[in-house]
Motif scaffolding. Structure first.
Motif, short mmCIF file in Angstrom:
data_model
loop_
_atom_site.label_atom_id
_atom_site.label_comp_id
_atom_site.label_asym_id
_atom_site.label_seq_id
_atom_site.Cartn_x
_atom_site.Cartn_y
_atom_site.Cartn_z
N MET A 186 0.97 -1.14 0.04
CA MET A 186 -0.06 0.01 -0.14
C MET A 186 0.86 1.28 -0.06
SD MET A 186 -3.63 0.11 0.87
CE MET A 186 -3.73 1.54 1.54
N ARG A 187 0.52 2.38 -0.84
CA ARG A 187 1.43 3.34 -0.86
C ARG A 187 0.86 4.42 -0.06
NH1 ARG A 187 4.89 4.86 -5.71
NH2 ARG A 187 6.25 6.64 -4.76
N PHE A 188 -0.59 4.78 0.02
CA PHE A 188 -0.92 6.02 0.50
C PHE A 188 -1.85 5.38 1.80
CE2 PHE A 188 -0.07 7.62 -3.73
CZ PHE A 188 0.93 8.31 -3.39
N SER A 189 -1.41 4.71 2.63
CA SER A 189 -2.46 4.23 3.60
C SER A 189 -2.86 5.12 4.53
CB SER A 189 -1.67 3.11 4.28
OG SER A 189 -0.51 3.23 4.80
N MET A 190 -1.98 6.19 4.75
CA MET A 190 -2.35 7.25 5.52
C MET A 190 -3.45 8.49 4.94
SD MET A 190 -1.60 8.11 8.76
CE MET A 190 -2.27 9.38 9.64
N VAL A 214 -6.03 11.20 6.85
CA VAL A 214 -5.60 12.83 6.85
C VAL A 214 -6.84 13.31 6.39
CG1 VAL A 214 -4.16 14.42 5.67
CG2 VAL A 214 -3.40 12.22 6.39
N SER A 244 2.45 12.67 9.33
CA SER A 244 1.07 12.55 9.51
C SER A 244 0.60 11.25 10.47
CB SER A 244 0.24 12.50 8.32
OG SER A 244 0.69 11.32 7.49
N ILE A 284 -0.96 0.87 9.07
CA ILE A 284 -0.40 1.74 8.60
C ILE A 284 1.23 1.59 8.57
CG2 ILE A 284 0.56 4.40 8.87
CD1 ILE A 284 -2.42 4.84 9.45
N ASP A 296 1.89 -2.22 6.79
CA ASP A 296 1.83 -2.32 5.18
C ASP A 296 2.17 -1.30 4.32
OD1 ASP A 296 0.37 -4.68 6.30
OD2 ASP A 296 -1.64 -3.86 6.17
N ASP A 297 2.46 -0.08 5.08
CA ASP A 297 2.75 0.99 4.28
C ASP A 297 4.03 0.80 3.49
OD1 ASP A 297 1.51 3.97 3.87
OD2 ASP A 297 3.70 3.80 3.66
N LYS A 298 4.51 1.31 2.11
CA LYS A 298 5.31 1.09 1.39
C LYS A 298 6.52 2.00 1.96
CE LYS A 298 6.94 1.26 -3.48
NZ LYS A 298 6.87 1.99 -4.32
N MET A 335 10.92 7.33 -2.93
CA MET A 335 9.67 7.13 -3.14
C MET A 335 9.52 7.25 -4.66
SD MET A 335 7.22 7.07 -0.78
CE MET A 335 5.90 8.27 -0.76
N LYS A 336 10.61 7.87 -5.20
CA LYS A 336 10.59 8.30 -6.59
C LYS A 336 10.60 6.81 -7.43
CE LYS A 336 12.30 12.96 -6.44
NZ LYS A 336 13.76 13.26 -6.62
#
Lengths: 133, 410
Positions: free
Chosen positions: A1-5, A9, B129, B192, B195-197, B409-410
């Motif tokens: 998952m890339r944008f789990s946050m 937000v 965040s 979060i 699992d977060d990249k 991230m790029k």
């Protein structure tokens, strides 16, 4: 998952801020003037968050009940309590107090108790508000 | 001679002794080759507050509050370890109910500390965040702590021979309500973090501590458990009521099936421990018997007994960061003859050396933070490059870490 946050937000953006804006929405330029205005009823003060039960605030001292046994002086971790030899009573310097309420527990006559007052900031550590006797 | 042989290719990077990210002074000296860390030297003893010396001039009741101020986050386990040591000397029997109440407070502190750590770790890699999400959850833990003890941080709940405040029947609904809130939010947090990249990129394969190193360097707490060492004072030598409770060692293979000993594994261990702590508090609330909460309610009498005892005692406890040991010697005097504190971070400092070797400068904040060190660190980092000295402060170091996340991230 890339944008789990991200969902969190976005959700947060539409929520009411949690902060209680005590004493006013914006910091008054002069606190003394603000307090004067509150006293005169010109502006309204936003009340602070209520203290929980058994909150450890400013110490209340009932000198009538005190027998001068010095037990509180013995257990006070910060040595904030002074013994007045003449009157056989105590004097508590709140600037030193760490609000552990150990003196309350040890007192045989229950002459000490913790109040709810917590706004004890002062520029002078020996000011009248910070000495309980 | 070839130019490679005559030119020194590495340079030194001192970090410390003051650095706000790590809360307590410690000095590092890194041997840097380009971006890679070749060698690390750690020098301790940058802060000496004379806490033990001050304690030797106070009576045991006063020391409880002094011990509380050794650390702001472990403000429960230090006085409790001291109380355990004194109880050990004076053979004080702690009431059954107090043992369970002590477990509840200890686990609350663990939840608070681990969530705070998770937030700091997220901040170190530039994921702010998440920091605010963890702080939101921590606020609830602090509210519950305040409700149960009267204070948010320095809890002042410890007493030799028990605890100072009880959890009465009408307080239980509020506790269970808060626990349910933690459970709901824990799932969100776990999703979060695990699992977060972004987290995976920065933490997998970074700051590896092998099982052999962890055993040799005597690492303790979540740091060693993340390397697969099954070490936990709560299970090895049960104190309080931990012997009656049902729980097991938390190692990363529970979730992923393998142990790498990297930063990611340390995140897993800490998060799973939060869940374990919630379950332990629930078990305690169910099993807690009725009865006294302190063995000797009259403090003057307690002090008089402690004045008469002679001997040495040790208090061991599993603090959020690892094992904390307090050694106390009483010799029929008002003040203890000797008091020695060994905080868990002391053991977790040497593991930094194998962890940091071979990593990049931008990984220093997250790797150093991954052991949850209870010590402050550098405000200024001076990079000495070919005689020219310039300084790199904490913000710049943090910026470098954030930039690395962006690059990946790029």
């Amino acid at each position: 998952m890339r944008f789990s946050m991200l969902p969190q937000v976005f959700f947060q953006m539409f929520k009411k801020p949690f902060t209680n804006k005590f004493p006013a929405k914006y910091i008054p330029s002069s606190t003394t003037k603000f307090l004067e205005d509150v006293g005169a009823g010109r502006v309204k003060i936003i009340p602070p968050v209520e203290t929980p039960i058994d909150f450890r605030g400013k110490i209340q001292y009932d000198s009538e009940k005190c027998i001068g046994c010095k037990l509180c002086i013995k257990v006070c971790p910060t040595e904030a309590i002074e013994y007045k030899e003449k009157e056989k009573k105590i004097k508590i310097y709140l600037a030193r107090c760490c609000f552990c309420s150990q003196c309350n527990d040890v007192c045989p006559t229950n002459c000490l108790s913790m109040g709810n007052e917590f706004l004890l900031a002062d520029t002078d550590k020996y000011s009248k508000d910070l000495i309980v006797e | 001679m070839s130019p490679e042989a005559t030119t020194k290719t590495t340079y030194r990077l001192p970090i410390g002794p003051i650095h706000p990210a790590l809360k307590e002074p410690v000095a590092f000296e890194f041997e840097i080759d380009g971006e890679r860390i070749v060698d690390v030297r750690v020098s301790l003893g940058q802060v000496h507050r004379s806490v033990e010396w001050a304690g030797m001039r106070r009576n045991p009741i006063q020391i409880l509050y002094l011990a509380e101020r050794i650390c702001g986050i472990c403000s429960y386990c230090h006085p409790m370890a001291f109380a355990l040591a004194v109880e050990n000397i004076a053979d004080i029997e702690v009431p059954e109910r107090a043992e369970y109440l002590r477990v509840i407070q200890a686990e609350l502190e663990r939840i608070c500390s681990h969530i705070l750590w998770a937030g700091v770790a997220a901040h170190e890699i530039g994921f702010d965040s998440v920091l605010f999400l963890t702080w939101q959850m921590r606020e609830k833990v602090l509210d519950l702590t305040e409700y149960l003890t009267g204070n948010r941080i320095t809890k002042a709940i410890t007493m030799i021979g028990g605890v100072r405040r009880d959890i009465t029947k009408d307080m239980v609904p509020k506790v269970t309500e808060a626990l349910n809130y933690f459970k709901d939010n824990f799932e969100k947090l776990r999703h979060i973090f695990l699992d977060d990249k972004t987290f995976k990129m920065r933490s997998q394969g970074v700051g590896i501590l092998t099982k052999e190193d962890a055993l040799q360097l005597c690492a303790c707490g979540p740091t060693t458990r993340a390397s697969g060492v099954k070490k936990d004072v709560r299970l090895d030598q049960p104190y309080f009521a931990y012997g009656d409770l049902d729980f097991d060692y938390v190692t990363p293979d529970i979730l992923t099936g393998e142990v790498n000993g990297d930063v990611y594994d340390r995140i897993i261990v800490r998060l799973l421990e939060v869940k374990q702590s919630i379950e332990l508090i629930e078990q305690c609330l169910d099993l807690m018997p009725a009865g006294d909460i302190v063995s000797e309610p009259k403090i003057a009498k307690l002090l008089a007994t402690l004045k008469k005892v002679k001997g040495e005692g040790i208090g061991r406890m599993e603090a959020p960061r690892g094992e904390v040991i307090h050694y106390v010697k009483l010799d029929e005097n008002e003040h203890p003859y000797c008091w020695k504190v060994r905080a868990p971070t002391y053991n977790n400092i040497l593991p930094w050396i194998p962890m940091l070797r071979g990593e990049q400068i931008a990984d220093i904040p997250i790797v150093a933070a991954s052991t949850d060190p209870c010590m402050s660190c550098t405000n200024r980092v001076a990079i000495v490059d070919s005689g020219k000295k310039y300084e790199l402060n904490r913000e710049e170091l943090h910026k470098m870490s954030v930039e690395k996340t962006r690059r990946l991230m790029k």
